[in-house]
Scaffold this active site. Sequence first.
Site, PDB file in Angstrom:
ATOM      1  N   HIS A 103      12.896   7.004  26.966  1.00  0.00           N
ATOM      2  CA  HIS A 103      11.744   7.667  27.563  1.00  0.00           C
ATOM      3  C   HIS A 103      11.329   6.839  28.774  1.00  0.00           C
ATOM      4  O   HIS A 103      11.388   5.610  28.731  1.00  0.00           O
ATOM      5  CB  HIS A 103      10.574   7.752  26.571  1.00  0.00           C
ATOM      6  CG  HIS A 103      10.321   9.125  26.038  1.00  0.00           C
ATOM      7  ND1 HIS A 103       9.535   9.355  24.921  1.00  0.00           N
ATOM      8  CD2 HIS A 103      10.712  10.354  26.474  1.00  0.00           C
ATOM      9  CE1 HIS A 103       9.482  10.663  24.690  1.00  0.00           C
ATOM     10  NE2 HIS A 103      10.177  11.281  25.616  1.00  0.00           N
ATOM     11  N   ASP A 105       8.629   5.836  30.163  1.00  0.00           N
ATOM     12  CA  ASP A 105       7.654   4.748  30.093  1.00  0.00           C
ATOM     13  C   ASP A 105       8.249   3.496  29.458  1.00  0.00           C
ATOM     14  O   ASP A 105       7.634   2.423  29.510  1.00  0.00           O
ATOM     15  CB  ASP A 105       6.374   5.170  29.365  1.00  0.00           C
ATOM     16  CG  ASP A 105       6.600   5.833  28.025  1.00  0.00           C
ATOM     17  OD1 ASP A 105       7.689   6.384  27.805  1.00  0.00           O
ATOM     18  OD2 ASP A 105       5.673   5.807  27.189  1.00  0.00           O
ATOM     19  N   HIS A 106       9.453   3.608  28.895  1.00  0.00           N
ATOM     20  CA  HIS A 106      10.105   2.464  28.270  1.00  0.00           C
ATOM     21  C   HIS A 106      11.341   1.984  29.023  1.00  0.00           C
ATOM     22  O   HIS A 106      11.820   0.882  28.768  1.00  0.00           O
ATOM     23  CB  HIS A 106      10.492   2.804  26.828  1.00  0.00           C
ATOM     24  CG  HIS A 106       9.319   3.053  25.950  1.00  0.00           C
ATOM     25  ND1 HIS A 106       8.847   2.145  25.027  1.00  0.00           N
ATOM     26  CD2 HIS A 106       8.485   4.123  25.867  1.00  0.00           C
ATOM     27  CE1 HIS A 106       7.793   2.637  24.409  1.00  0.00           C
ATOM     28  NE2 HIS A 106       7.548   3.846  24.905  1.00  0.00           N
ATOM     29  N   HIS A 191      11.323   9.353  16.169  1.00  0.00           N
ATOM     30  CA  HIS A 191      10.652   9.707  17.423  1.00  0.00           C
ATOM     31  C   HIS A 191      11.307  10.949  18.041  1.00  0.00           C
ATOM     32  O   HIS A 191      11.800  10.931  19.170  1.00  0.00           O
ATOM     33  CB  HIS A 191      10.722   8.521  18.397  1.00  0.00           C
ATOM     34  CG  HIS A 191       9.905   8.709  19.645  1.00  0.00           C
ATOM     35  ND1 HIS A 191       8.564   9.004  19.624  1.00  0.00           N
ATOM     36  CD2 HIS A 191      10.247   8.619  20.958  1.00  0.00           C
ATOM     37  CE1 HIS A 191       8.114   9.085  20.866  1.00  0.00           C
ATOM     38  NE2 HIS A 191       9.123   8.870  21.697  1.00  0.00           N
TER      39      HIS A 191
END
Length: 320
Positions: A103, A105-106, A191
Site C-alpha cells: 500500500h 502509505d507503506h 489486510h
Amino acid sequence: MSSRSLDLEMRIRRRRILAGAVAAACSTLLPATLSGQSNSTRLILLGTGGGPRPRRTRSAPAQVVIVDGSAYVVDCGDGVARQLVLAGVPLSSLRHVFVTHQHSDHNADYGNLLLLAWTAGLRTRVDTWGPPPLRKMTDLFFEMNEYDIATRIADEGRVPLKPLVEVHEITDGGPLLENADVRVTAAVVDHPPVVPAFAFRFDASDRSIVISGDTRASPSLIALARGAAVLVHEAYFDEAAVDRLVAGVGNAERLKESVLSHHTSAADAGRVAREAGVRTLVLSHFVPTEDAAITDEMWVRAARTHFDGEVVMGKDLLEL
C-alpha cells in the site's frame, strides 16, 4: 566605539541569537525518549499517521529498530529518509528494509530510501524484504533513476548502488533472518484485499519487538507477538470517527467499509495485546490521523478497555 565596530558587534550578536534559535529548533526534532528507557535495542517511531495523504502533524507509516548500530527499517512511507535523519540515525547504517504490504502509505519511499542512503554514504549491502512485486519495484526504480545513479558514480566516485541491494520476496510467514544480534520472523496478517500482508517480530538479546503492519485483529499476529516486550499496533478509533473521516467523499460508504474490514480498533488492539501477553502496547498508524474530537487520552483509554499493561500513544520520532 566606532560605527564600524558597533556594526560588527551587532552582526556577531545576531549570529549568536540565530545559532541559539537554530539549536533550540533542532533539539525539538530529536526523538523523544520515554523516561527510564535503557534498552540497548532501540525502537524509533518514524511516522505514525495512517493513509497515503501527507498530513501536517504526523508522517506516513515507518519505524526503525536499531541493534548494535545497524538500522532495520519497517515500512517506507513518504519522507522516511528525512525522518531517519531527524531521529539522528545515520542513513549509512541502513542494513535491512522490511515492507509489510504493498500500500502506498507503506511503500511510497521504498526506492527513495535506498537511493538517498546511498547518496549519504552507504557502501554496504542492504537486504530488502516484502511481498511481491518487491523485486519488480526495485528493478523499475533503478531503471527510472539510472541516469542519476550513473552520473553520481562517474562524477562523485561512488560505488554502484544496484549490486548493494539484495531483494527477498516473501509470500509466507516464518523465520526470515538470524545473525549475531537479532532474529526476525514474519507472520501473515489479515489486510484484504492487499494479500499477502505481514507483521514482523525482532528478537534481540534484551527484548522482543513486534510491528503489526496493517491488519484486522489477527490470530496469527497474536501468536507472533506472544510474550513480546513491545507491540506496535495500528489502530482506528471507532466507527463514528471513521464516519467523520469519510464524510463528503464520493465513495464514502465503500471507503468506510474498507477501513472497518481490514483495520483494528484501538479497543481491539488492546484485546490483541492482552491475548498475546505483551508488556507494552504502542498505538500507531492512526485512523483518522487528525481529528480534533479525539484526544490522546481517548485513544489510550480505548486501548485500555481490554488491556491493563502499559499503553503508549505513538508520536513521530518517539523512541522506546
